[in-house]
Design an enzyme around this catalytic site. Structure first.
Site, PDB file in Angstrom:
ATOM      1  N   THR A  72      26.299  63.629  63.343  1.00 11.35           N
ATOM      2  CA  THR A  72      26.603  62.207  63.143  1.00 11.35           C
ATOM      3  C   THR A  72      28.037  62.029  62.668  1.00 11.35           C
ATOM      4  O   THR A  72      28.778  61.182  63.185  1.00 11.35           O
ATOM      5  CB  THR A  72      25.631  61.594  62.103  1.00 11.35           C
ATOM      6  OG1 THR A  72      24.302  61.724  62.604  1.00 11.35           O
ATOM      7  CG2 THR A  72      25.946  60.134  61.829  1.00 11.35           C
ATOM      8  N   GLN A 179      22.730  68.479  71.507  1.00 10.54           N
ATOM      9  CA  GLN A 179      21.494  69.054  72.050  1.00 10.54           C
ATOM     10  C   GLN A 179      21.730  70.245  72.975  1.00 10.54           C
ATOM     11  O   GLN A 179      20.769  70.908  73.373  1.00 10.54           O
ATOM     12  CB  GLN A 179      20.689  67.982  72.804  1.00 10.54           C
ATOM     13  CG  GLN A 179      20.087  66.907  71.905  1.00 10.54           C
ATOM     14  CD  GLN A 179      18.944  67.418  71.032  1.00 10.54           C
ATOM     15  OE1 GLN A 179      18.325  68.446  71.291  1.00 10.54           O
ATOM     16  NE2 GLN A 179      18.652  66.684  69.969  1.00 10.54           N
ATOM     17  N   HIS A 201      21.891  72.353  62.729  1.00 14.20           N
ATOM     18  CA  HIS A 201      20.426  72.398  62.566  1.00 14.20           C
ATOM     19  C   HIS A 201      19.663  72.282  63.877  1.00 14.20           C
ATOM     20  O   HIS A 201      18.433  72.383  63.896  1.00 14.20           O
ATOM     21  CB  HIS A 201      19.952  71.357  61.537  1.00 14.20           C
ATOM     22  CG  HIS A 201      19.927  69.938  61.997  1.00 14.20           C
ATOM     23  ND1 HIS A 201      18.755  69.310  62.359  1.00 14.20           N
ATOM     24  CD2 HIS A 201      20.896  69.014  62.131  1.00 14.20           C
ATOM     25  CE1 HIS A 201      19.019  68.048  62.691  1.00 14.20           C
ATOM     26  NE2 HIS A 201      20.323  67.854  62.555  1.00 14.20           N
ATOM     27  N   CYS A 325      15.058  60.137  64.872  1.00 13.33           N
ATOM     28  CA  CYS A 325      15.820  59.178  64.075  1.00 13.33           C
ATOM     29  C   CYS A 325      15.216  57.785  64.184  1.00 13.33           C
ATOM     30  O   CYS A 325      15.506  56.926  63.381  1.00 13.33           O
ATOM     31  CB  CYS A 325      17.271  59.147  64.548  1.00 13.33           C
ATOM     32  SG  CYS A 325      17.939  60.778  64.800  1.00 13.33           S
TER      33      CYS A 325
HETATM   34  C1  LIG Z   1      22.404  63.880  70.709  1.00  8.95           C
HETATM   35  C2  LIG Z   1      22.492  63.835  69.215  1.00  8.95           C
HETATM   36  N1  LIG Z   1      23.626  63.434  68.637  1.00  8.95           N
HETATM   37  C3  LIG Z   1      23.780  63.393  67.310  1.00  8.95           C
HETATM   38  C4  LIG Z   1      22.747  63.740  66.465  1.00  8.95           C
HETATM   39  C5  LIG Z   1      22.946  63.678  64.990  1.00  8.95           C
HETATM   40  O1  LIG Z   1      23.113  64.973  64.465  1.00  8.95           O
HETATM   41  P1  LIG Z   1      22.874  65.235  62.906  1.00  8.95           P
HETATM   42  O2  LIG Z   1      21.400  65.217  62.681  1.00  8.95           O
HETATM   43  O3  LIG Z   1      23.470  66.587  62.639  1.00  8.95           O
HETATM   44  O4  LIG Z   1      23.569  64.149  62.170  1.00  8.95           O
HETATM   45  C6  LIG Z   1      21.518  64.135  67.015  1.00  8.95           C
HETATM   46  C7  LIG Z   1      20.358  64.425  66.150  1.00  8.95           C
HETATM   47  O5  LIG Z   1      19.227  64.191  66.506  1.00  8.95           O
HETATM   48  C8  LIG Z   1      21.403  64.199  68.431  1.00  8.95           C
HETATM   49  O6  LIG Z   1      20.271  64.589  69.013  1.00  8.95           O
END
Ligand SMILES: Cc1ncc(COP(=O)(O)O)c(C=O)c1O
Length: 395
Positions: A72, A179, A201, A325
């Site tokens: 993010t 991903q 993660h 999310c």
């Molecule tokens: C395509 C994508 N972008 C961004 C994120 C966000 O990553 P993070 O959980 O490390 O903030 C995710 C998490 O699900 C994701 O699948």
């Protein structure tokens, strides 16, 4: 009963080898990498070794990697950083209607700040047309941001082709590879990208650490102001154990990726075939071939996704509807809506995402349990009863 985890797209368990690699950096080598004494310098060496590892896995230079706190943050930094650094050049950004919230929300933020954002549509498989991107670019476009693979439906975008277009037109190109990084082999030059986001993660590393690849010469306005870490590009004391964990996860991914990818894809295909054989009125969401090796996203007619998830959870099987999310949101998935699903079809969606520890017996278990759950839920659905009665009488 052994619990079955099929939500690897939401997060992955940390690999034991990653935990082992991180361990010394909590108590023995705990120094602050910015300190000049030996405690600090040992920690700095670990951070720089990790940077080299991440960079080389992407075919990049170490100086092109900035460590962040997450996917993010990497997305936010890329989008807002380019927008703010190029205010005088232009105020137009191009992205799609199927991006993760980590790209959608900074784009909406920039709209409120006076930027113009084009959200390009996708086809029924979730693919964006590179020619539409070419047509959307104007003299004011400062950034194109298109995800590598969709986290909900697994569709892989034609990133290399898009990158050729943006390069010809002199526009900066960002991809969210959260991903795909560590799951598919690619370099930043294969993809023709200038910026790339990743997150530990999702590849058996720890939560709370990510990175942004920034091609040499691309200037971003920093969004974290404070110390001079990361070459003044991202202030804040380094998460040394997390960064070491990310590098170890990358190391393991390089070792396992090709064998793991084909094993998981075979299990994915078995799950898809099995679901189609056992359940009627089911559709596969996303592209039939251009999809992540671990992604199965289906819509089951006349069934609520939440009801299926809760029933599966009672049987020890974890999966999700759309992205994790949005598990607290009642809004239908924007991705499923963008590929043309009705509200009912989005409500009946389930995402299974497979991973390193998924076994064939677990897929067999899902194939045994889910059809029974669907039968039970449909037996309570007046709409399903009426259409199956109609079918029985030839209506
Ligand atoms: C395509 C994508 N972008 C961004 C994120 C966000 O990553 P993070 O959980 O490390 O903030 C995710 C998490 O699900 C994701 O699948």
């Amino acid at each position: 009963m052994k619990a079955i985890y099929l939500d690897y797209a939401a997060t992955t368990p940390v690999d034991p080898e990653v935990i082992e690699a991180m361990h010394p950096y909590f108590r023995e080598t705990f120094g602050n990498p910015s300190s000049i004494h030996s405690f600090g310098q040992q920690a700095r060496t670990a951070v720089e070794d990790a940077r080299e590892k991440v960079a080389s896995s992407l075919g990049a230079k170490p100086a092109e990697i900035v460590f962040t706190s997450s996917g993010t943050e990497s997305d936010n930094y890329a989008i807002k950083g380019i927008a703010c650094a190029n205010r005088r050049k232009g105020n137009h950004i191009i992205t799609t209607t199927v991006e993760h919230h980590a790209v959608m929300e900074p784009s909406h933020f920039l709209e409120r700040e006076g930027f113009e954002v084009t959200f390009l549509p996708v086809d029924s498989h979730g693919l964006v047309d590179p020619q539409e991107i070419a047509r959307a670019i104007t003299g004011k476009t400062v950034l194109v941001s298109i995800m590598h693979a969709n986290n909900e439906i697994g569709t892989l975008q034609p990133i290399a082709e898009i990158g050729k277009i943006t390069r010809e037109r002199g526009v900066c190109f960002h991809t969210d590879a959260v991903q795909t990084f560590g799951h598919m082999p690619f370099t930043v030059d294969d993809l023709n990208v200038d910026l790339l986001s990743l997150s530990a993660h999702k590849l058996y590393g720890p939560k709370g650490v990510g990175a942004l690849y920034i091609r040499q010469g691309v200037r971003l306005e920093p969004h974290m102001h404070g110390g001079e870490q990361e070459g003044k590009r991202r202030a804040s004391t380094h998460n040394v154990p997390g960064i070491v964990g990310l590098a170890k996860a990358v190391d393991l991914a390089q070792r396992f990726m090709s064998e793991e990818g084909s094993r998981i894809a075979a299990l994915r295909d078995k799950l898809i075939r099995g679901l189609f054989d056992r359940i009627d009125r089911v559709r596969l969401n996303g592209h039939p071939d251009r999809r992540l090796a671990n992604n199965v996203n289906i819509s089951v007619g006349y069934c609520e996704g939440e009801a299926m998830i809760l029933s599966l959870d009672l049987m020890g099987i974890a999966c999700s509807t759309g992205s994790a999310c949005s598990s607290t949101s009642v809004e239908p998935s924007h991705v499923l809506r963008a590929i043309g699903l009705s509200i009912e079809e989005t409500r009946g969606s389930l995402r299974f995402s497979l991973g390193r520890y998924t076994e064939e017996s677990e897929i067999d278990q899902v194939l045994e349990v889910l059809p029974k759950i669907v039968r039970r839920l449909r037996a309570m659905s007046p709409a399903y009863r009426s259409i199956s009665a109609g079918r029985g009488t030839g209506g």
